[in-house]
Motif scaffolding. Structure first.
Motif, mmCIF file in Angstrom:
data_model
loop_
_atom_site.group_PDB
_atom_site.id
_atom_site.type_symbol
_atom_site.label_atom_id
_atom_site.label_comp_id
_atom_site.label_asym_id
_atom_site.label_seq_id
_atom_site.Cartn_x
_atom_site.Cartn_y
_atom_site.Cartn_z
ATOM 1 N N MET A 150 0.795 -0.929 0.020
ATOM 2 C CA MET A 150 0.172 0.135 0.013
ATOM 3 C C MET A 150 0.848 1.391 -0.111
ATOM 4 S SD MET A 150 -3.487 0.800 2.331
ATOM 5 C CE MET A 150 -2.766 0.338 4.075
ATOM 6 N N SER A 151 0.614 2.089 -1.281
ATOM 7 C CA SER A 151 1.523 3.219 -0.929
ATOM 8 C C SER A 151 1.069 4.780 -1.015
ATOM 9 C CB SER A 151 1.990 3.708 -2.772
ATOM 10 O OG SER A 151 0.619 3.644 -3.760
ATOM 11 N N ALA A 152 1.484 5.837 -0.341
ATOM 12 C CA ALA A 152 1.007 6.253 0.390
ATOM 13 C C ALA A 152 -0.077 7.485 -0.282
ATOM 14 C CB ALA A 152 2.157 8.009 1.420
ATOM 15 N N LYS A 153 -1.183 7.659 0.031
ATOM 16 C CA LYS A 153 -1.973 8.696 -1.010
ATOM 17 C C LYS A 153 -3.327 9.387 -0.498
ATOM 18 C CE LYS A 153 -5.462 6.335 -3.060
ATOM 19 N NZ LYS A 153 -6.172 5.114 -4.038
ATOM 20 N N HIS A 154 -3.263 9.970 -1.506
ATOM 21 C CA HIS A 154 -4.787 10.555 -1.532
ATOM 22 C C HIS A 154 -6.178 9.778 -0.510
ATOM 23 C CE1 HIS A 154 -2.567 13.989 -1.934
ATOM 24 N NE2 HIS A 154 -3.694 15.591 -1.928
ATOM 25 N N TYR A 155 -6.712 9.838 0.041
ATOM 26 C CA TYR A 155 -8.149 9.325 0.685
ATOM 27 C C TYR A 155 -9.509 10.670 0.742
ATOM 28 C CZ TYR A 155 -5.343 5.051 1.657
ATOM 29 O OH TYR A 155 -4.118 4.025 0.751
ATOM 30 N N ASP A 156 -10.170 9.624 0.490
ATOM 31 C CA ASP A 156 -11.568 10.476 1.110
ATOM 32 C C ASP A 156 -11.425 10.798 2.440
ATOM 33 O OD1 ASP A 156 -12.126 11.758 -2.014
ATOM 34 O OD2 ASP A 156 -13.710 9.469 -2.021
ATOM 35 N N ALA A 157 -10.880 9.857 3.324
ATOM 36 C CA ALA A 157 -12.080 9.263 4.292
ATOM 37 C C ALA A 157 -10.538 8.824 5.037
ATOM 38 C CB ALA A 157 -13.252 8.823 4.757
ATOM 39 N N LEU A 158 -9.746 8.558 6.336
ATOM 40 C CA LEU A 158 -9.550 8.177 7.159
ATOM 41 C C LEU A 158 -9.875 7.774 8.317
ATOM 42 C CD1 LEU A 158 -5.791 8.163 7.687
ATOM 43 C CD2 LEU A 158 -7.370 8.611 9.502
ATOM 44 N N VAL A 159 -9.804 6.291 8.989
ATOM 45 C CA VAL A 159 -10.521 5.833 10.231
ATOM 46 C C VAL A 159 -10.189 5.393 11.440
ATOM 47 C CG1 VAL A 159 -11.956 4.659 10.783
ATOM 48 C CG2 VAL A 159 -12.918 5.819 8.938
ATOM 49 N N ALA A 160 -9.793 6.034 11.940
ATOM 50 C CA ALA A 160 -8.757 5.926 13.312
ATOM 51 C C ALA A 160 -9.242 4.792 14.216
ATOM 52 C CB ALA A 160 -8.099 7.194 13.560
ATOM 53 N N GLY A 161 -8.827 3.387 13.834
ATOM 54 C CA GLY A 161 -9.824 2.539 14.890
ATOM 55 C C GLY A 161 -10.561 1.486 14.581
ATOM 56 N N ALA A 162 -9.927 0.391 14.279
ATOM 57 C CA ALA A 162 -10.308 -0.846 13.289
ATOM 58 C C ALA A 162 -10.895 -1.880 14.650
ATOM 59 C CB ALA A 162 -9.784 -1.730 12.704
ATOM 60 N N GLY A 163 -12.115 -1.377 15.691
ATOM 61 C CA GLY A 163 -12.920 -2.184 16.449
ATOM 62 C C GLY A 163 -14.628 -2.134 15.974
ATOM 63 N N PRO A 164 -15.741 -2.525 16.485
ATOM 64 C CA PRO A 164 -16.703 -2.543 15.866
ATOM 65 C C PRO A 164 -16.974 -1.355 14.917
ATOM 66 C CG PRO A 164 -16.221 -3.014 17.299
ATOM 67 C CD PRO A 164 -14.864 -3.054 17.790
ATOM 68 N N ALA A 165 -17.190 -0.092 16.152
ATOM 69 C CA ALA A 165 -17.044 1.111 15.401
ATOM 70 C C ALA A 165 -16.642 1.952 14.016
ATOM 71 C CB ALA A 165 -17.186 2.540 16.376
ATOM 72 N N GLY A 166 -15.091 1.832 14.242
ATOM 73 C CA GLY A 166 -14.407 2.413 12.641
ATOM 74 C C GLY A 166 -14.275 1.043 12.048
ATOM 75 N N CYS A 167 -14.598 -0.867 12.257
ATOM 76 C CA CYS A 167 -14.940 -1.491 10.890
ATOM 77 C C CYS A 167 -16.435 -1.016 10.045
ATOM 78 C CB CYS A 167 -15.187 -2.750 11.504
ATOM 79 S SG CYS A 167 -13.149 -3.266 11.700
ATOM 80 N N ALA A 168 -16.735 -0.869 11.069
ATOM 81 C CA ALA A 168 -18.324 -0.437 10.193
ATOM 82 C C ALA A 168 -18.780 0.915 9.693
ATOM 83 C CB ALA A 168 -19.615 -0.550 11.491
ATOM 84 N N VAL A 169 -18.060 1.636 10.478
ATOM 85 C CA VAL A 169 -18.055 3.649 9.421
ATOM 86 C C VAL A 169 -17.461 3.098 8.202
ATOM 87 C CG1 VAL A 169 -16.448 4.731 10.586
ATOM 88 C CG2 VAL A 169 -18.191 5.699 9.757
ATOM 89 N N ALA A 170 -15.929 2.480 8.521
ATOM 90 C CA ALA A 170 -15.430 2.090 6.869
ATOM 91 C C ALA A 170 -16.159 1.446 5.809
ATOM 92 C CB ALA A 170 -14.426 1.866 7.857
ATOM 93 N N LEU A 171 -16.894 -0.151 6.600
ATOM 94 C CA LEU A 171 -17.699 -0.362 5.231
ATOM 95 C C LEU A 171 -18.426 0.431 5.079
ATOM 96 C CD1 LEU A 171 -18.135 -3.947 7.208
ATOM 97 C CD2 LEU A 171 -17.671 -3.658 5.022
ATOM 98 N N ALA A 172 -19.644 1.384 5.535
ATOM 99 C CA ALA A 172 -20.563 1.921 5.470
ATOM 100 C C ALA A 172 -19.992 3.305 4.237
ATOM 101 C CB ALA A 172 -21.599 2.921 6.204
ATOM 102 N N LEU A 173 -18.786 3.361 4.615
ATOM 103 C CA LEU A 173 -18.352 4.593 3.470
ATOM 104 C C LEU A 173 -17.983 4.447 2.563
ATOM 105 C CD1 LEU A 173 -16.370 6.646 6.207
ATOM 106 C CD2 LEU A 173 -18.238 6.939 4.798
ATOM 107 N N GLN A 174 -17.504 3.003 1.931
ATOM 108 C CA GLN A 174 -17.276 2.160 1.305
ATOM 109 C C GLN A 174 -17.795 1.606 0.265
ATOM 110 O OE1 GLN A 174 -13.781 2.034 0.344
ATOM 111 N NE2 GLN A 174 -13.964 0.937 -1.408
ATOM 112 N N LYS A 175 -19.202 2.073 0.817
ATOM 113 C CA LYS A 175 -20.399 1.333 -0.013
ATOM 114 C C LYS A 175 -21.001 2.422 -0.544
ATOM 115 C CE LYS A 175 -21.572 -2.686 2.891
ATOM 116 N NZ LYS A 175 -21.364 -3.644 1.611
ATOM 117 N N LEU A 176 -20.721 3.206 0.212
ATOM 118 C CA LEU A 176 -21.239 5.121 -0.109
ATOM 119 C C LEU A 176 -19.797 5.336 -2.042
ATOM 120 C CD1 LEU A 176 -23.067 7.066 2.293
ATOM 121 C CD2 LEU A 176 -23.976 5.113 0.632
ATOM 122 N N GLY A 177 -19.033 4.699 -1.118
ATOM 123 C CA GLY A 177 -18.543 4.788 -2.978
ATOM 124 C C GLY A 177 -17.514 5.978 -2.053
#
Length: 362
Positions: A1-28
């Motif tokens: 994985m190389s450094a790049k620009h992201y729309d969103a960065l989520v810090a923390g991969a517990g249930p809240a972090g994973c769930a919001v990352a999943l929901a964001l990805q589904k929104l493109g």
């Protein structure tokens, strides 16, 4: 994985972090999920209420909760001399689950990566600064990264929001002192709760054949009574009624693990280019057993608010903040009411502190 620009960065991969990352990805929304190394492998937070299955389905997760133990309700010795059973079926609900928490978290992370979210584990943020149109971040193991929106899913300390100057309000000093033991007693698919002069006990059987036993008490009381010491912990356990009957204490315990369990919240839920979810937004008393449910619910509400930010529309973020304020106000009222049900030790510091709590305000 190389450094790049992201729309969103989520810090923390517990249930809240994973769930919001999943929901964001589904929104493109192109999302990077960053997780810090786990401080200790011992985990608590194993109770999943019946609504968790539906929340996972809304996230598009094909879950297999059958590997976890059914959780039918709570058996409590609280505010009365006889135990009271609160069965989920009495409320017209199905059963929940007592989770193998490590396996549950791994499942969420795997589902998140399978959806296309970039995931960097054993990492963390070493720096964050505002930049034109977003944030410039130093991500451990990745280097300089740009994100238009950052999401704090880092737990009760709100570590990312605190770097941005967002205050955290703590309402008490509740601490969980926990251990795993062989589940030789009769827990029968229920969480067991028993109040005592210095707090309350919790126990539940886990899928691996062990039981989790935890004592919830204030930090200063734990220190003064030396309850972090295995001998004192076991002595206090032997002094219980329902717990000692249903799960007799062992002869010895190697170690007691301490976890923050206080109630608190970030002073703001969201701001320009940032947002909090899960415990980073609000940490609730373990009495609610709603940590995982709340984390998933927050994520589903947060994702459209973040997408709105990216489109230059802050109205959904304001709605998200109002939702958080309303939820925390309700929680405070319910928490106060539940603690006031226990009158047997109202002169003891733990209970006196809860009885003196102010009523919830908006």
């Amino acid at each position: 994985m190389s450094a790049k620009h992201y729309d969103a960065l989520v810090a923390g991969a517990g249930p809240a972090g994973c769930a919001v990352a999943l929901a964001l990805q589904k929104l493109g929304v192109d999302t990077l999920l960053v997780d810090r190394p786990l401080a200790q492998p011992f985990r608590i937070g194993e109770s999943a209420t019946p609504d968790v299955a539906g929340l996972l389905e809304r996230l598009g997760i094909q879950h297999d909760l059958a590997r976890h133990r059914p959780y039918h309700g709570n058996l409590a010795l609280w505010g009365a001399e006889t135990p009271q059973l609160d069965h989920f079926l009495f409320r017209g609900r199905g059963h929940g689950w007592h989770l193998d928490r490590a396996a549950f978290d791994r499942m969420l992370q795997q589902e998140t990566m399978a959806s296309g979210v970039a995931f960097l584990g054993q990492s963390g943020l070493d720096g964050i600064a505002p930049a034109d149109g977003g944030w410039r971040l130093q991500v451990r193991g990745l280097g300089e990264t740009f994100a238009r929106v950052v999401v704090d899913a880092g737990g009760r300390r709100s570590p990312l929001a605190s770097r941005l100057g967002v205050a955290r309000h703590r309402l008490d000093r509740l601490q969980a002192l926990a251990c795993h033991v062989d589940a030789t007693g009769e827990l029968s698919g229920y969480s067991l709760v028993e109040s005592c002069p210095y707090g309350w006990w919790y126990a539940a059987a886990l899928p691996d054949g062990r039981a989790l036993v935890a004592l919830m008490t204030d930090h200063d009381l734990a220190r003064d009574l030396r309850l972090e010491q295995p001998d004192a912990f076991l002595s206090a356990w032997r002094g219980t009624r329902l717990l000692a009957e249903r799960l007799p204490p062992p002869q010895g315990i190697e170690a007691i693990h301490a976890f923050a369990a206080h109630s608190g919240c970030a002073s703001r839920a969201a701001g320009p280019g940032w947002l909090c979810v899960g415990d980073a937004l609000m940490g609730l008393d373990p009495l609610t057993s709603s940590g995982i449910s709340g984390a998933l619910s927050d994520a589903l509400a947060a994702a459209p608010a973040i997408a709105g930010m990216l489109d230059g529309d802050a109205s959904l973020a304001r709605s998200y903040a109002r939702r958080a304020n309303d939820s925390f106000s309700r929680y405070l009222a319910e928490r106060r009411q539940h603690y006031l049900l226990e009158t047997r030790w109202r002169d003891q510091p733990f209970w006196r502190r809860r009885g003196a709590l102010p009523p919830a305000s908006g």
